[in-house]
Design a protein around this motif. Sequence first.
Motif, PDB file in Angstrom:
ATOM      1  N   ILE A   1       0.828  -1.211   0.000  1.00  0.00           N
ATOM      2  CA  ILE A   1       0.000   0.000   0.000  1.00  0.00           C
ATOM      3  C   ILE A   1       0.860   1.258   0.000  1.00  0.00           C
ATOM      4  O   ILE A   1       0.624   2.201  -0.745  1.00  0.00           O
ATOM      5  CB  ILE A   1      -0.957  -0.013   1.217  1.00  0.00           C
ATOM      6  CG1 ILE A   1      -1.958  -1.156   1.064  1.00  0.00           C
ATOM      7  CG2 ILE A   1      -1.658   1.334   1.380  1.00  0.00           C
ATOM      8  CD1 ILE A   1      -2.719  -1.487   2.329  1.00  0.00           C
ATOM      9  N   ARG A   2       1.894   1.269   0.829  1.00  0.00           N
ATOM     10  CA  ARG A   2       2.709   2.476   1.001  1.00  0.00           C
ATOM     11  C   ARG A   2       3.708   2.679  -0.142  1.00  0.00           C
ATOM     12  O   ARG A   2       4.000   3.812  -0.524  1.00  0.00           O
ATOM     13  CB  ARG A   2       3.431   2.388   2.336  1.00  0.00           C
ATOM     14  CG  ARG A   2       4.180   3.624   2.717  1.00  0.00           C
ATOM     15  CD  ARG A   2       3.239   4.826   2.903  1.00  0.00           C
ATOM     16  NE  ARG A   2       3.726   5.656   3.953  1.00  0.00           N
ATOM     17  CZ  ARG A   2       2.981   6.222   4.862  1.00  0.00           C
ATOM     18  NH1 ARG A   2       1.690   6.068   4.847  1.00  0.00           N
ATOM     19  NH2 ARG A   2       3.493   6.962   5.790  1.00  0.00           N
ATOM     20  N   TYR A   3       4.218   1.586  -0.685  1.00  0.00           N
ATOM     21  CA  TYR A   3       5.261   1.670  -1.712  1.00  0.00           C
ATOM     22  C   TYR A   3       4.849   0.882  -2.952  1.00  0.00           C
ATOM     23  O   TYR A   3       5.508  -0.080  -3.344  1.00  0.00           O
ATOM     24  CB  TYR A   3       6.587   1.143  -1.154  1.00  0.00           C
ATOM     25  CG  TYR A   3       6.948   1.732   0.182  1.00  0.00           C
ATOM     26  CD1 TYR A   3       7.244   3.087   0.311  1.00  0.00           C
ATOM     27  CD2 TYR A   3       6.972   0.945   1.331  1.00  0.00           C
ATOM     28  CE1 TYR A   3       7.557   3.641   1.541  1.00  0.00           C
ATOM     29  CE2 TYR A   3       7.284   1.487   2.566  1.00  0.00           C
ATOM     30  CZ  TYR A   3       7.573   2.835   2.663  1.00  0.00           C
ATOM     31  OH  TYR A   3       7.871   3.376   3.879  1.00  0.00           O
ATOM     32  N   PRO A   4       3.766   1.283  -3.614  1.00  0.00           N
ATOM     33  CA  PRO A   4       3.255   0.500  -4.745  1.00  0.00           C
ATOM     34  C   PRO A   4       4.192   0.457  -5.953  1.00  0.00           C
ATOM     35  O   PRO A   4       4.103  -0.455  -6.766  1.00  0.00           O
ATOM     36  CB  PRO A   4       1.936   1.187  -5.094  1.00  0.00           C
ATOM     37  CG  PRO A   4       2.087   2.586  -4.589  1.00  0.00           C
ATOM     38  CD  PRO A   4       2.966   2.469  -3.366  1.00  0.00           C
ATOM     39  N   ALA A   5       5.105   1.403  -6.072  1.00  0.00           N
ATOM     40  CA  ALA A   5       6.028   1.415  -7.205  1.00  0.00           C
ATOM     41  C   ALA A   5       7.316   0.639  -6.912  1.00  0.00           C
ATOM     42  O   ALA A   5       8.155   0.474  -7.804  1.00  0.00           O
ATOM     43  CB  ALA A   5       6.367   2.858  -7.594  1.00  0.00           C
ATOM     44  N   TRP A   6       7.482   0.178  -5.681  1.00  0.00           N
ATOM     45  CA  TRP A   6       8.670  -0.598  -5.317  1.00  0.00           C
ATOM     46  C   TRP A   6       8.652  -1.919  -6.078  1.00  0.00           C
ATOM     47  O   TRP A   6       7.619  -2.590  -6.165  1.00  0.00           O
ATOM     48  CB  TRP A   6       8.680  -0.812  -3.801  1.00  0.00           C
ATOM     49  CG  TRP A   6       9.836  -1.607  -3.259  1.00  0.00           C
ATOM     50  CD1 TRP A   6      11.147  -1.486  -3.610  1.00  0.00           C
ATOM     51  CD2 TRP A   6       9.785  -2.624  -2.260  1.00  0.00           C
ATOM     52  NE1 TRP A   6      11.910  -2.364  -2.889  1.00  0.00           N
ATOM     53  CE2 TRP A   6      11.100  -3.078  -2.051  1.00  0.00           C
ATOM     54  CE3 TRP A   6       8.753  -3.197  -1.526  1.00  0.00           C
ATOM     55  CZ2 TRP A   6      11.409  -4.073  -1.140  1.00  0.00           C
ATOM     56  CZ3 TRP A   6       9.065  -4.183  -0.614  1.00  0.00           C
ATOM     57  CH2 TRP A   6      10.379  -4.617  -0.422  1.00  0.00           C
ATOM     58  N   GLY A   7       9.775  -2.313  -6.620  1.00  0.00           N
ATOM     59  CA  GLY A   7       9.900  -3.493  -7.475  1.00  0.00           C
ATOM     60  C   GLY A   7       9.037  -4.693  -7.121  1.00  0.00           C
ATOM     61  O   GLY A   7       8.205  -5.125  -7.931  1.00  0.00           O
ATOM     62  N   PRO A   8       9.196  -5.274  -5.920  1.00  0.00           N
ATOM     63  CA  PRO A   8       8.411  -6.472  -5.598  1.00  0.00           C
ATOM     64  C   PRO A   8       6.907  -6.226  -5.525  1.00  0.00           C
ATOM     65  O   PRO A   8       6.125  -7.162  -5.640  1.00  0.00           O
ATOM     66  CB  PRO A   8       8.938  -6.884  -4.212  1.00  0.00           C
ATOM     67  CG  PRO A   8      10.265  -6.240  -4.083  1.00  0.00           C
ATOM     68  CD  PRO A   8      10.202  -4.985  -4.905  1.00  0.00           C
ATOM     69  N   MET A   9       6.496  -4.979  -5.348  1.00  0.00           N
ATOM     70  CA  MET A   9       5.071  -4.669  -5.223  1.00  0.00           C
ATOM     71  C   MET A   9       4.476  -4.112  -6.520  1.00  0.00           C
ATOM     72  O   MET A   9       3.261  -4.050  -6.661  1.00  0.00           O
ATOM     73  CB  MET A   9       4.835  -3.658  -4.085  1.00  0.00           C
ATOM     74  CG  MET A   9       5.319  -4.122  -2.743  1.00  0.00           C
ATOM     75  SD  MET A   9       4.538  -5.682  -2.280  1.00  0.00           S
ATOM     76  CE  MET A   9       5.522  -6.157  -0.881  1.00  0.00           C
ATOM     77  N   ARG A  10       5.323  -3.738  -7.446  1.00  0.00           N
ATOM     78  CA  ARG A  10       4.867  -3.098  -8.684  1.00  0.00           C
ATOM     79  C   ARG A  10       3.894  -3.977  -9.459  1.00  0.00           C
ATOM     80  O   ARG A  10       2.917  -3.498 -10.022  1.00  0.00           O
ATOM     81  CB  ARG A  10       6.074  -2.746  -9.561  1.00  0.00           C
ATOM     82  CG  ARG A  10       5.696  -1.906 -10.764  1.00  0.00           C
ATOM     83  CD  ARG A  10       6.895  -1.471 -11.582  1.00  0.00           C
ATOM     84  NE  ARG A  10       7.801  -0.710 -10.750  1.00  0.00           N
ATOM     85  CZ  ARG A  10       9.126  -0.901 -10.699  1.00  0.00           C
ATOM     86  NH1 ARG A  10       9.684  -1.823 -11.444  1.00  0.00           N
ATOM     87  NH2 ARG A  10       9.882  -0.170  -9.931  1.00  0.00           N
ATOM     88  N   TRP A  11       4.125  -5.288  -9.467  1.00  0.00           N
ATOM     89  CA  TRP A  11       3.256  -6.191 -10.231  1.00  0.00           C
ATOM     90  C   TRP A  11       1.816  -6.171  -9.722  1.00  0.00           C
ATOM     91  O   TRP A  11       0.888  -6.502 -10.447  1.00  0.00           O
ATOM     92  CB  TRP A  11       3.816  -7.615 -10.228  1.00  0.00           C
ATOM     93  CG  TRP A  11       3.736  -8.282  -8.883  1.00  0.00           C
ATOM     94  CD1 TRP A  11       4.648  -8.189  -7.870  1.00  0.00           C
ATOM     95  CD2 TRP A  11       2.680  -9.096  -8.392  1.00  0.00           C
ATOM     96  NE1 TRP A  11       4.212  -8.900  -6.778  1.00  0.00           N
ATOM     97  CE2 TRP A  11       3.008  -9.477  -7.075  1.00  0.00           C
ATOM     98  CE3 TRP A  11       1.474  -9.556  -8.938  1.00  0.00           C
ATOM     99  CZ2 TRP A  11       2.175 -10.279  -6.304  1.00  0.00           C
ATOM    100  CZ3 TRP A  11       0.664 -10.359  -8.156  1.00  0.00           C
ATOM    101  CH2 TRP A  11       1.022 -10.712  -6.854  1.00  0.00           C
ATOM    102  N   LEU A  12       1.623  -5.751  -8.450  1.00  0.00           N
ATOM    103  CA  LEU A  12       0.270  -5.686  -7.897  1.00  0.00           C
ATOM    104  C   LEU A  12      -0.581  -4.609  -8.568  1.00  0.00           C
ATOM    105  O   LEU A  12      -1.802  -4.603  -8.426  1.00  0.00           O
ATOM    106  CB  LEU A  12       0.322  -5.436  -6.388  1.00  0.00           C
ATOM    107  CG  LEU A  12       0.882  -6.581  -5.556  1.00  0.00           C
ATOM    108  CD1 LEU A  12       1.094  -6.140  -4.118  1.00  0.00           C
ATOM    109  CD2 LEU A  12      -0.015  -7.804  -5.628  1.00  0.00           C
ATOM    110  N   ASN A  13       0.063  -3.712  -9.295  1.00  0.00           N
ATOM    111  CA  ASN A  13      -0.649  -2.642  -9.990  1.00  0.00           C
ATOM    112  C   ASN A  13      -0.991  -2.992 -11.432  1.00  0.00           C
ATOM    113  O   ASN A  13      -1.536  -2.163 -12.150  1.00  0.00           O
ATOM    114  CB  ASN A  13       0.168  -1.351  -9.950  1.00  0.00           C
ATOM    115  CG  ASN A  13       0.304  -0.830  -8.542  1.00  0.00           C
ATOM    116  OD1 ASN A  13      -0.688  -0.636  -7.861  1.00  0.00           O
ATOM    117  ND2 ASN A  13       1.525  -0.635  -8.099  1.00  0.00           N
TER     118      ASN A  13
END
Length: 178
Positions: free
Chosen positions: A116-128
């Motif tokens: 939620i806080r770091y949506p553009a961070w590599g490991p979380m980017r795919w969630l978008n």
Amino acid sequence: RGLPLRRIAAVLATACVVILAWRLVLILGLDADMHHTYYASDTRFDSILLGCILAVWHNPALDPDPLTERTWKYVAAPAGLLAIVATFAIRDESFRETFRYSVQGIALMPLFWCAIRYPAWGPMRWLNTRTAAFMGRLSYAFYLVHFTVILWLAGRLPQIGQVPRAGIAFALSTALAY
């Protein structure tokens, strides 16, 4: 009703402990069937309550960071992921039906924070991605049907391997969730 958010979080956390205690009683004291602890709301509602705790206390979308960005990304999130992996590695049935669900729920909290806080961070980017967003909308319904689909397919298609059966189960569960 004007309760401080910290107090609300403490009440929710207490309810999580009560639910864990109930699972312990069911499994260790009453020899309950694992299907009850897996499916029943009275034994799994703590997972939803942990999300509620995250929403009211240190909400990643609204509140200031209680930790540094670096600590979230390189300590808390990896620790959460490691804890989740460890819960699947521990094969003891008593652990699986009691503590595992609580540990997994707690371990997901830093991962949710980072997502939620770091949506553009590599490991979380795919969630978008569109695919992840689509599966996110189906996720609860998918969760509710997937295990039943897996068991149903195991009984109907025992002759095919687990990997093709898993693919069929995924597709069928997605279709049913949709």
